[in-house]
Design an enzyme around this catalytic site. Structure first.
Site, mmCIF file in Angstrom:
data_model
loop_
_atom_site.group_PDB
_atom_site.id
_atom_site.type_symbol
_atom_site.label_atom_id
_atom_site.label_comp_id
_atom_site.label_asym_id
_atom_site.label_seq_id
_atom_site.Cartn_x
_atom_site.Cartn_y
_atom_site.Cartn_z
ATOM 1 N N ASP A 315 84.069 26.670 166.826
ATOM 2 C CA ASP A 315 83.425 27.966 166.655
ATOM 3 C C ASP A 315 83.394 28.660 168.001
ATOM 4 O O ASP A 315 83.103 28.036 169.015
ATOM 5 C CB ASP A 315 81.994 27.773 166.140
ATOM 6 N N SER A 384 64.194 47.719 166.075
ATOM 7 C CA SER A 384 63.826 47.476 164.679
ATOM 8 C C SER A 384 65.063 47.637 163.819
ATOM 9 O O SER A 384 66.005 48.342 164.171
ATOM 10 C CB SER A 384 62.726 48.441 164.222
ATOM 11 N N ALA A 385 65.031 46.924 162.707
ATOM 12 C CA ALA A 385 66.195 46.938 161.827
ATOM 13 C C ALA A 385 66.406 48.343 161.265
ATOM 14 O O ALA A 385 67.512 48.718 160.897
ATOM 15 C CB ALA A 385 66.007 45.942 160.699
ATOM 16 N N THR A 387 65.638 51.485 162.813
ATOM 17 C CA THR A 387 66.205 52.443 163.771
ATOM 18 C C THR A 387 67.447 51.889 164.451
ATOM 19 O O THR A 387 68.296 52.643 164.911
ATOM 20 C CB THR A 387 65.183 52.780 164.871
ATOM 21 N N MET A 389 67.658 50.674 167.324
ATOM 22 C CA MET A 389 67.649 51.094 168.730
ATOM 23 C C MET A 389 66.461 50.428 169.398
ATOM 24 O O MET A 389 65.521 50.005 168.747
ATOM 25 C CB MET A 389 67.442 52.603 168.854
ATOM 26 N N SER A 390 66.531 50.343 170.708
ATOM 27 C CA SER A 390 65.338 49.989 171.455
ATOM 28 C C SER A 390 65.308 50.896 172.670
ATOM 29 O O SER A 390 66.303 51.578 172.961
ATOM 30 C CB SER A 390 65.376 48.514 171.869
ATOM 31 N N ASP A 524 77.215 24.173 160.977
ATOM 32 C CA ASP A 524 75.776 24.030 160.764
ATOM 33 C C ASP A 524 75.288 24.699 159.488
ATOM 34 O O ASP A 524 74.358 24.234 158.872
ATOM 35 C CB ASP A 524 74.987 24.520 161.985
ATOM 36 N N ASP A 528 79.175 26.126 155.499
ATOM 37 C CA ASP A 528 80.196 25.322 156.172
ATOM 38 C C ASP A 528 80.494 24.040 155.402
ATOM 39 O O ASP A 528 81.471 23.347 155.689
ATOM 40 C CB ASP A 528 79.728 24.917 157.582
#
Lengths: 688, 566
Positions: A315, A384-385, A387, A389-390, A524, A528
């Protein structure tokens, strides 16, 4: 990590030696030898010679009786040394396992009457739990057996298994739902569905594999044992028929025939006792080396297969690249100073604790000497999911960073627009395999930050090494082809699979196998599992889903995907040790013949002493020296059997040349020297 | 070793390889069916003959059916040879009025010719009718050689195929070996022999009156050339005459001697080239052939050196020069030792000198070559499959040393394969050692030994080594035409043949079923000098270690006694 739990004891450890000595004496009983046909033959020979020696005590020649008893003594020593080798290997493995077993004291589980939180529970001993039942584990409780979290979330101390002291989060659903028996819940509660019968949990399997008597033989070990038994049988016939041959020759040449005790000595010297004595120890030591790498193999077969693997599916994330992407460049919008962009980007990331965020702060510091500054007045805006943006608000300034479309929406709402130049830059970064983030202040777009995958240091050399050994590496990634190709080139893998879905992985494994390759992979996630089940060597991460662990044939307690490389080495080392000692053992026979044949027939054809090329003192000292050498070589080789033949990353032809020279040619020559030295010693001490 | 011995050897090997190379190509074409596909008449005649025998030619047999066919075919062959010998007195082509062969001798001879051993307890010219020589013995010379070729081809297929159920069709392989390989070669060779003066007729013995006049001499004649050809090409070795290739009617001159030696190695060497072709890697074949050649040259050199020494007992009488007892003066020391090395490297067993009369260590050479398992070129087919068993053993032990579970030509060697290899390589030494042990303690066994001491022991050891390894040559001092020796040796010959063939076919079947693994830098290379050394080591260690004590009491003791005493 710190492997205090699974560290191997030195062979000189007094406690280990003491228990091994006791164990090895106990195994002198014939029933303990039945598992090993070669050593069982030696046992019978020892018993026979002892009886002959005792009978000879009543005869006329005291020296003949003492000689026979001396041979008997050294034959018993041969059996004992073999036992010692196995006992030492087992003792070390058990000591490693004991630390882990300590975590598995008898504990009471809270068996839920119904499989949900809040249902009533009964205390039940953990070893009476069946697979499929559900238990409640609360703060301070020990998880009674391997299982899957079906409800709740908790922090779990897994140090008993992994040695890692930081607690980990285990929660229902997703890839973090697997829990291991013997670990402890620190806070909150979880409902666990038991997936393994307690007797079959990984720890138990591992413990079973370092115990000689319970250990199942691996396929190659079985095949090798067949060869060793066949050699033992044919040498038995050689020695049995030698009696009539000798009787005929003696009557024809007016000499005397060979004695039975000499024939037994010859037999024991000829049959492959060295490898016969050490075979089991080598297998146990292999498992125990795997354990030292913090990998639990569910079968010895898997360890053997690890040596055979010639394609590694790796991976990308975590194995080839560091887990996270890092900022590598600032691309300012037209008319914006790069320093201003860097400053804004740093401000927007000050509170961002993700590795990506921290890397932006670091890059700005490195490039422009920008440091953390007065934090008052700053209002951080977390990612935040919604927006996507941070950023940070400083008074009226609103600085944001985020994906291009999110920032475009942000500036548009403030009356601005994403400049075409920035849009083009973003596309270019994505094409080159990086991740673009856009920084904006209010309605103004300042530019883009380029985040890149960082290839782990030294990994390219490691892959080059693997290539020399004939092992191909294939990188698996969800990235697009361009990104994947860029990273593949940098890391030096032989091939890559981009935009990989779990079913692609499975198809890739099948394709390689159809071409005649043996494939190893790590995994994992629950998705898989099919690929893990298909692969020849499948290392599941201990933190992974229990479906993955069920499908794999090894579990890595450290959950470190790079471990695959070590796994391959351990497998190869075990096979090499086995081959080296077998070659050595068989090559030894030549010298033993030269010691014993002239001595055995000295009374029939004295002229055969011309074959006594070692110029051994007397027939008796020659035979005794060969038997003593045969016994002592086992003890001398115990450290090699346990430590393993040194492994080198070389092509097969070079490895073969080297090992053939050391163990083949060495096996031819060493006994000539050894037997001569023992003969000199015996003569000097007037023992023979 | 003088120049003559090296020149003869070099000439021999050069001509051998030059002829074996194209024949290897022909063998491949015959057995992979590509020739039959190209030439319609070839396929048509194969089909017609098989239909005549009532079997379907295109069926791919799993190994046990293949082995069943081979064993049944040879059992029926043995019965036929036995019946013809017992009934020859009522059958035609019996000008010398030979009576029925005794039951034990007929049994021994039947097994002997079916197993490609051609051990002869009898004396051909005074025992067998022309019909028996032709219809029983010469026919079996063809069929036993075809059997060997078929089994070798099946093993090659096992290595070359992957994920396949079958190893080929036994009937078709037998037919092809006899029809396209053995018959044409024998025809050409027989005509050559006739041109050199070897008889080919149905005449009764000629009575000649010698100059001494007192006794009339009986000179037997018969269909010699036809049988001589297949005797050598099929590595059978059973002579028309008791003196075998030392008899001027079997081997008239130096040229015929040279060509006869070539004929012995021709098909075994060509099969190794065919092996390289059929597994798709000629280097594999060359490696195996190199190992064979090195072993052959080494042992030939020992033989020539030992035989060139004067016998001290004779030297004491004032006679100088190399030991010539038992050597045909027409051939001399070198050509005799070369022939001895060739005939015992291959499981032929034809002789042009009396091995019994060789110097102890020169006699050790043929004995040792047989005990290696007849793998130095070896018998037709049996040499190759025997050598491949040693190759499997070599990769099994040494392959582990590179850190992978062992594989040969991309096939993993697991427990089942090892079991079959173990049975096939151990059966013969066990038969030799047990047989010799019985012979030297049983009264009727001891009665057959004409010499006392170490040499007598060598005679018994040689007899069983020769029988169980299907060679057929003898230390002629042994009087073996007694029920005891006939039965015991027949037992050794039969099991020495089929306890190898059946496991080899099982191995072929198991290998054919396996997938073929890809080759990489991590794969053990089975070509090149290192593997050749490994293969030679494997032959010497696994093949010879079993016999060291017995050899010490036989030729080695005799040597030291002979030279030590003077």
């Amino acid at each position: 990590m710190d492997n205090t739990l699974t560290r191997a004891l030195p062979l000189t450890n007094p406690a280990l030696l003491k228990s091994a000595l006791r164990d090895s004496l106990r195994r002198l009983l014939p029933q303990a030898q039945l598992r090993n046909p070669v050593m069982f033959t030696v046992w019978i020979g020892s018993a026979l010679t002892t009886l002959l020696g005792i009978a000879a005590l009543r005869g006329h020649s005291m020296s003949a009786a003492l000689f026979t008893l001396a041979v008997a003594l050294w034959l018993w020593a041969t059996v004992w040394f073999a036992n010692l080798a196995e006992a030492l290997a087992e003792g070390r493995g058990k000591a490693q396992a004991a630390a882990l077993r300590a975590a598995r004291q008898r504990i009471y589980a809270k068996l839920l009457q119904e499989p949900h939180h809040g249902a009533s529970w009964l205390p039940v001993p953990s070893d009476e739990l069946r697979a499929g039942t559900c238990v409640l584990v609360e703060a301070g409780d020990t998880i009674p057996a391997d299982g899957e979290v079906i409800e709740g979330a908790a922090s779990v101390d897994e140090s008993a298994v992994t040695g890692e002291s930081a607690p980990v989060i285990r929660e229902s659903g997703g890839d973090r739902s697997a829990v291991t028996g013997g670990t402890t819940v620190l806070s909150d509660w979880i409902v666990v569905r038991i997936t393994a019968k307690p007797g079959e949990a990984f720890l138990d399997r591992m413990i079973a594999m370092v115990e000689g008597a319970r250990r199942a033989r691996t396929p190659n070990e079985i095949a090798l044992t067949i060869l060793l038994v066949a050699l033992t049988l044919v040498f038995l016939i050689v020695c049995v028929t030698l009696l009539p041959f000798s009787l005929y020759s003696a009557s024809a040449a007016d000499g005397s025939a060979v004695s039975v005790s000499v024939l037994v000595a010859l037999l024991v010297c000829l049959i492959p006792t060295t490898i016969g004595a050490l075979l089991s120890a080598i297998g146990i030591a292999g498992m125990s080396r795997m354990l030292r790498a913090n990998v639990i193999a569910t079968s010895g077969r898997a360890v053997e297969a690890a040596g055979d693997v010639d394609v590694l599916l790796l991976d990308k994330t975590g194995t080839i690249t560091l887990g996270n992407r890092q900022a590598s460049a600032f691309h300012p919008a037209p008319g914006v100073d790069e320093r201003a962009l860097a400053e804004a980007a740093q401000l927007a990331s000050l509170a961002d604790e993700t590795p990506e965020g921290r890397s932006i702060v670091v890059l700005a510091k490195e490039r422009y000497g920008l440091r953390g500054r007065d934090l008052h007045d700053m209002q951080f805006v977390a990612f935040s999911a919604r927006t996507r943006m941070s950023g940070v608000d400083i008074g009226e300034r609103r600085i944001r960073k985020g994906a291009a479309d999110a920032i475009a929406a942000f500036v548009e709402s403030a009356g601005g627009a994403l400049p075409n130049a920035v849009r083009a830059q973003v596309e270019q970064i994505a094409r080159a395999g990086g991740t673009p983030l856009v920084v904006a202040e209010d309605a103004r777009v300042l530019g883009a930050i380029e985040l890149k995958d960082i290839v782990k240091g030294g990994i390219a050399e490691r892959f080059a090494q693997l290539r020399r050994m004939g092992i191909r590496t294939v990188m698996i990634t969800g990235d697009n082809r361009l990104t994947a190709a860029a990273i593949a080139a940098e890391a030096g893998v032989d091939d890559f699979l981009a935009e990989a879905k779990p079913e692609d992985k499975l198809a890739l494994i099948r394709r390689h196998q159809a071409e005649g390759h043996l494939v190893a992979m790590t995994g994992d996630g629950a998705n898989d599992a099919p690929a893990l089940a298909q692969a020849d060597v499948a290392v599941a991460m201990n933190t992974g889903a229990s479906a993955a662990k069920e499908a794999g044939n090894m579990v890595d307690l450290d959950s470190n995907p790079t471990k695959l490389l070590e796994v391959v080495e351990v497998g190869k080392q075990m096979l090499m040790t086995r081959g080296a000692l077998t070659t050595f053992s068989i090559a030894n026979d030549v010298a033993k013949y030269f010691a014993i044949i002239p001595a055995a027939f000295a009374a029939t054809y004295p002229q055969l002493k011309a074959l006594n090329v070692m110029r051994l003192h007397s027939p008796q000292s020659a035979i005794l020296s060969a038997v003593i050498f045969n016994a002592l070589i086992i003890v001398l080789l115990i450290p090699l059997a346990l430590k393993g033949v040194r492994y080198r990353a070389q092509p097969a032809a070079q490895l073969l040349r080297r090992n053939l020279l050391i163990y083949g040619l060495g096996g031819l020559i060493a006994p000539f020297i050894g037997i001569k030295l023992i003969d000199l010693l015996l003569t000097a001490l007037h023992l023979a | 070793m003088n120049d003559n011995s090296w020149i003869q050897l070099a000439l021999y090997l050069i001509v051998l390889f030059a002829l074996a190379w194209p024949l290897g190509r022909w063998l491949q074409g015959v057995f992979d069916g590509s020739l039959a596909a190209r030439w319609r008449w070839m396929a048509a005649s194969e089909r017609a003959l098989l239909r005549l025998a009532g079997c379907a030619s295109d069926e791919d047999m799993p190994w046990w059916r293949y082995a069943g066919a081979i064993v049944a075919f040879n059992l029926i062959g043995a019965l036929a040879v036995y019946a013809l010998q017992r009934l020859q007195f009522v059958l035609p082509l019996n000008p010398a009025d030979m009576g029925a062969v005794s039951p034990d001798s007929a049994f021994d001879t039947a097994v002997s010719f079916v197993t490609n051993t051609d051990w002869q307890g009898y004396s051909g010219e005074s025992t067998m009718s022309h019909l028996t020589q032709m219809a029983a013995l010469a026919v079996q010379n063809f069929l036993s050689a075809a059997t060997g070729i078929a089994v070798a081809i099946a093993l090659i297929r096992g290595l070359a195929r992957h994920s396949a159920q079958g190893v080929g069709n036994a009937w078709l392989d037998l037919l092809r070996a006899a029809l396209w390989i053995l018959l044409p070669l024998s025809l050409v060779f027989a005509i050559f022999l006739v041109s050199e003066g070897v008889p080919q007729d149905f005449a009764a013995p000629v009575i000649a009156h010698t100059l001494q006049g007192a006794h009339a001499q009986t000179i037997p004649l018969g269909p010699v050339a036809s049988q001589e050809a297949i005797k050598l090409l099929g590595t059978n070795g059973g002579g028309f005459f008791n003196a075998n290739s030392a008899h001027p009617f079997e081997n008239p001159n130096g040229l015929s001697n040279f060509i006869e030696m070539l004929a012995i190695f021709l098909i075994p060497a060509a099969l190794v080239f065919a092996f390289g072709r059929m597994v798709g890697d000629m280097r594999q074949g060359i490696a195996v052939l190199t190992a064979m050649t090195v072993l052959f040259v080494g042992l030939y050199a020992v033989g020539v050196l030992a035989q060139s020494q004067p016998n001290p007992l004779i030297a004491k009488l004032g006679v100088s020069g190399a030991n010539m007892e038992g050597i045909e003066t027409r051939f001399g020391t070198v050509a005799s030792m070369l022939f001895a090395a060739v005939t015992t490297s291959a499981s032929c067993g034809a002789v042009n000198a009396m091995h019994d009369s060789l110097m102890p260590l020169a006699g050790f050479v043929p004995l040792f070559l047989m005990q290696l398992g007849e793998v130095v070129f070896g018998g037709v087919g049996s040499g190759l499959y025997g050598m491949l068993l040693f190759a499997v053993l070599a990769v099994f032990v040494a392959g582990l040393m590179i850190g992978r579970t062992p594989e040969y030509l991309g096939k993993k060697i697991g427990a089942f394969e090892m079991k079959m290899v173990a049975i096939a390589t151990l059966a013969v030494p066990v038969l030799v050692l047990l047989g010799t042990a019985i012979a030297v303690i049983a009264k009727p066994g001891l009665a057959g030994l004409s010499n006392p001491g170490a040499h007598g022991f060598s005679e018994a050891l040689y007899a069983f080594s020769s029988a169980a390894n299907n060679n057929g040559s003898a230390f002629a001092g042994l009087s073996a035409n007694t029920p005891f020796w006939n039965v015991l040796l027949a037992f050794a010959m039969w099991y020495g043949r089929f306890l190898v063939i059946v496991p080899v076919l099982a191995l072929a079947g198991a290998l054919a079923r396996k997938p073929r693994l890809a080759e990489s830098a991590g794969t053990l290379p089975t070509h090149g000098p290192l593997f050749v050394i490994l293969l030679i080591g494997s032959v010497l260690l696994f093949g010879a270690l079993n016999y060291v004590p017995a050899l010490a009491l036989g030729p080695v003791a005799e040597h030291f006694v002979l030279f030590g005493a003077h």
